[in-house]
Write a protein that holds these residues in place. Structure first.
Motif, PDB file in Angstrom:
ATOM      1  N   ALA A 144       0.812  -1.218   0.000  1.00 19.33           N
ATOM      2  CA  ALA A 144       0.000   0.000   0.000  1.00 19.33           C
ATOM      3  C   ALA A 144       0.843   1.265   0.000  1.00 19.33           C
ATOM      4  N   LEU A 145       2.104   1.166   0.426  1.00 16.81           N
ATOM      5  CA  LEU A 145       2.931   2.363   0.565  1.00 16.81           C
ATOM      6  C   LEU A 145       3.006   3.153  -0.739  1.00 16.81           C
ATOM      7  N   GLU A 146       3.208   2.452  -1.838  1.00 22.51           N
ATOM      8  CA  GLU A 146       3.246   3.119  -3.141  1.00 22.51           C
ATOM      9  C   GLU A 146       2.111   2.635  -4.037  1.00 22.51           C
ATOM     10  N   GLY A 147       1.134   1.976  -3.444  1.00 21.47           N
ATOM     11  CA  GLY A 147      -0.019   1.485  -4.191  1.00 21.47           C
ATOM     12  C   GLY A 147      -1.205   2.413  -4.048  1.00 21.47           C
ATOM     13  N   ILE A 148      -2.394   1.847  -4.116  1.00 22.55           N
ATOM     14  CA  ILE A 148      -3.619   2.622  -3.947  1.00 22.55           C
ATOM     15  C   ILE A 148      -3.872   2.757  -2.448  1.00 22.55           C
ATOM     16  N   ASN A 149      -3.581   3.924  -1.910  1.00 17.93           N
ATOM     17  CA  ASN A 149      -3.633   4.106  -0.458  1.00 17.93           C
ATOM     18  C   ASN A 149      -4.635   5.183  -0.020  1.00 17.93           C
ATOM     19  N   ARG A 150      -5.740   5.262  -0.722  1.00 19.13           N
ATOM     20  CA  ARG A 150      -6.768   6.256  -0.421  1.00 19.13           C
ATOM     21  C   ARG A 150      -7.330   6.116   0.993  1.00 19.13           C
ATOM     22  N   THR A 151      -7.483   4.890   1.481  1.00 22.05           N
ATOM     23  CA  THR A 151      -8.115   4.668   2.783  1.00 22.05           C
ATOM     24  C   THR A 151      -7.107   4.519   3.918  1.00 22.05           C
ATOM     25  N   HIS A 152      -5.859   4.795   3.667  1.00 17.68           N
ATOM     26  CA  HIS A 152      -4.811   4.446   4.620  1.00 17.68           C
ATOM     27  C   HIS A 152      -4.434   5.597   5.564  1.00 17.68           C
ATOM     28  N   ALA A 153      -3.361   5.392   6.321  1.00 15.59           N
ATOM     29  CA  ALA A 153      -3.030   6.247   7.460  1.00 15.59           C
ATOM     30  C   ALA A 153      -2.466   7.598   7.047  1.00 15.59           C
ATOM     31  N   ILE A 154      -2.721   8.581   7.899  1.00 13.63           N
ATOM     32  CA  ILE A 154      -2.071   9.896   7.768  1.00 13.63           C
ATOM     33  C   ILE A 154      -1.323  10.267   9.053  1.00 13.63           C
ATOM     34  N   PHE A 155      -1.425   9.433  10.076  1.00 12.90           N
ATOM     35  CA  PHE A 155      -0.682   9.628  11.323  1.00 12.90           C
ATOM     36  C   PHE A 155       0.028   8.325  11.690  1.00 12.90           C
ATOM     37  N   GLY A 156       1.232   8.439  12.239  1.00 12.43           N
ATOM     38  CA  GLY A 156       1.890   7.323  12.903  1.00 12.43           C
ATOM     39  C   GLY A 156       2.364   6.181  12.030  1.00 12.43           C
ATOM     40  N   TRP A 157       2.303   6.327  10.700  1.00 17.72           N
ATOM     41  CA  TRP A 157       2.692   5.211   9.847  1.00 17.72           C
ATOM     42  C   TRP A 157       4.210   5.188   9.660  1.00 17.72           C
ATOM     43  N   VAL A 261     -13.351  22.280  30.709  1.00 23.76           N
ATOM     44  CA  VAL A 261     -12.414  21.834  31.745  1.00 23.76           C
ATOM     45  C   VAL A 261     -11.783  20.491  31.384  1.00 23.76           C
ATOM     46  N   GLN A 262     -12.461  19.726  30.528  1.00 26.87           N
ATOM     47  CA  GLN A 262     -11.890  18.482  30.012  1.00 26.87           C
ATOM     48  C   GLN A 262     -12.325  18.306  28.568  1.00 26.87           C
ATOM     49  N   ALA A 263     -11.406  17.817  27.749  1.00 22.82           N
ATOM     50  CA  ALA A 263     -11.723  17.507  26.351  1.00 22.82           C
ATOM     51  C   ALA A 263     -11.125  16.161  26.005  1.00 22.82           C
ATOM     52  N   ARG A 264     -11.893  15.343  25.318  1.00 23.85           N
ATOM     53  CA  ARG A 264     -11.406  14.057  24.831  1.00 23.85           C
ATOM     54  C   ARG A 264     -11.777  13.930  23.359  1.00 23.85           C
ATOM     55  N   ILE A 265     -10.766  13.697  22.531  1.00 26.93           N
ATOM     56  CA  ILE A 265     -10.984  13.546  21.093  1.00 26.93           C
ATOM     57  C   ILE A 265     -10.140  12.372  20.614  1.00 26.93           C
ATOM     58  N   ALA A 266     -10.786  11.405  19.982  1.00 27.91           N
ATOM     59  CA  ALA A 266     -10.072  10.284  19.373  1.00 27.91           C
ATOM     60  C   ALA A 266     -10.541  10.148  17.932  1.00 27.91           C
ATOM     61  N   MET A 267      -9.639   9.706  17.071  1.00 27.80           N
ATOM     62  CA  MET A 267      -9.944   9.616  15.644  1.00 27.80           C
ATOM     63  C   MET A 267      -9.753   8.188  15.140  1.00 27.80           C
ATOM     64  N   GLY A 268     -10.614   7.790  14.214  1.00 31.03           N
ATOM     65  CA  GLY A 268     -10.491   6.508  13.532  1.00 31.03           C
ATOM     66  C   GLY A 268     -10.265   6.719  12.046  1.00 31.03           C
ATOM     67  N   GLY A 269      -9.757   5.685  11.386  1.00 26.45           N
ATOM     68  CA  GLY A 269      -9.517   5.760   9.949  1.00 26.45           C
ATOM     69  C   GLY A 269      -8.278   6.532   9.564  1.00 26.45           C
TER      70      GLY A 269
END
Length: 335
Positions: A144-157, A261-269
């Motif tokens: 996927a690194l140089e393939g079709i990576n439309r659905t892949h990671a944008i963080f931490g890869w 006073v508190q915030a929590r945000i998590a992301m998927g995909g």
């Protein structure tokens, strides 16, 4: 599908002992992911240990210990039961929304809570056994690194793997600071903070979690919080149902005197594991819950994104999704 032996475990201790003695054995609970992987010849266990009759299904308030005032969700309970339980709907609606955003009703009726956390990536290069994939066969490369990576990671890869983690339930659990309880072959139990449960790919993308082989998820514990009235799970996908997230956001805020006073945000995909948007969270604390501050927080988080050739759209999509999820959280889930 390759031949395998099948046994039904009588109790949790017997289950972990049996699995620990065979490095090629797998637990079988709902089977909604594992059986598909076996049919595609991606997973090749030579032994399945059925744990579906071990109990471990209760959803109950926690009376003592570090998570006192929170709830415990049995690892072998069904996703449907968790999403529709009165305690979860009242105190953790974010989790109910996330579970109901995933899969289909039929699959949620079969899938277990612990199994949901352990489902593997839906990267097409992982599923296609003729293609190179370090997650499936370490050392072969990442198609996927140089393939079709439309659905892949944008963080931490890394160059080893750009796959993303598929669960919706886990994104909400990450935002809610859940703790996973597991039992090992010695009969000992340990707890794993949710932030440490899943792994980024690093040099070992074949390892999705920090579970040792043979460890059994017995429960998922949620700490008490004040997020119920101001939380929301947003899932952006190609189809309105039965599709994995291009980007999802679990957002939860605690507001006192019009200040966050508190915030929590998590992301998927967007990453190999549930991605906590810590920069966005830190920026919001102490600020008023305004659209302008939501935008500043989203900008701060998405500035660290590293898109691939075909998924640059995820940066702007992620930015807008964070803002919208926070807006929806403040409006009690209403547009």
């Amino acid at each position: 599908m390759r031949p395998f032996t099948y046994t039904r475990a009588k109790d949790p201790t017997a289950a972990v002992n049996q699995l620990s003695g065979n490095p090629n054995a797998k637990f079988l609970a709902g089977g909604t992911n594992l059986l598909d992987l076996m049919k595609e010849d991606v997973e090749r266990p030579n032994e399945l240990v059925d744990i579906s009759e071990l109990g471990l299904r209760d959803i109950k308030a926690i009376a003592n210990g570090p998570q006192k005032g929170g709830i415990s969700i049995g690892g072998l309970g069904k996703n449907t039961d968790a999403a529709n339980h009165a305690l979860i709907r009242q105190h953790y609606p974010l989790l109910a929304q996330a579970i109901l955003a995933g899969a289909s009703g039929q699959i949620r009726n079969m899938a277990t809570n612990g199994g949901n956390l352990l489902q593997r990536t839906r990267c097409p290069y992982f599923y296609e056994v003729s293609m190179p994939c370090n997650k499936r066969e370490p050392g072969t490369g990442c198609g996927a690194l140089e393939g079709i990576n439309r659905t892949h990671a944008i963080f931490g890869w890394t160059e080893k793997c750009v796959a993303v983690y598929p669960s919706d339930m886990a994104i909400a659990l990450a935002a809610l600071d859940a703790v996973v309880s597991v039992r090992n072959a010695s009969g000992q139990e340990r707890t794993i903070p949710f932030a440490d449960f899943h792994r980024l790919p690093g040099d070992k993308p074949e390892q999705d979690t920090n579970l040792a082989h043979g460890e059994l998820i017995t429960a998922i514990e949620l700490p008490k919080n004040n997020f119920a009235a101001t939380s929301y799970y947003l899932k952006v996908r190609d189809r309105a149902s039965y599709a994995f997230a291009l980007v999802s956001v679990a957002a939860a805020l605690e507001i006192v005197d019009n200040k966050i006073v508190q915030a929590r945000i998590a992301m998927g995909g967007v990453a190999h594991k549930p991605w906590r948007a810590l920069k966005a969270e830190q920026l919001l604390v102490g600020k008023e819950a305004t659209d302008a501050n939501f935008k500043l927080a989203a900008d701060a988080e998405m500035a660290g994104a590293k898109p691939l050739d075909h998924n640059r759209f995820k940066v702007e999509l992620g930015n807008r999704s964070i803002v919208l999820a926070l807006q929806m959280a403040m409006n009690g889930g209403k547009a």
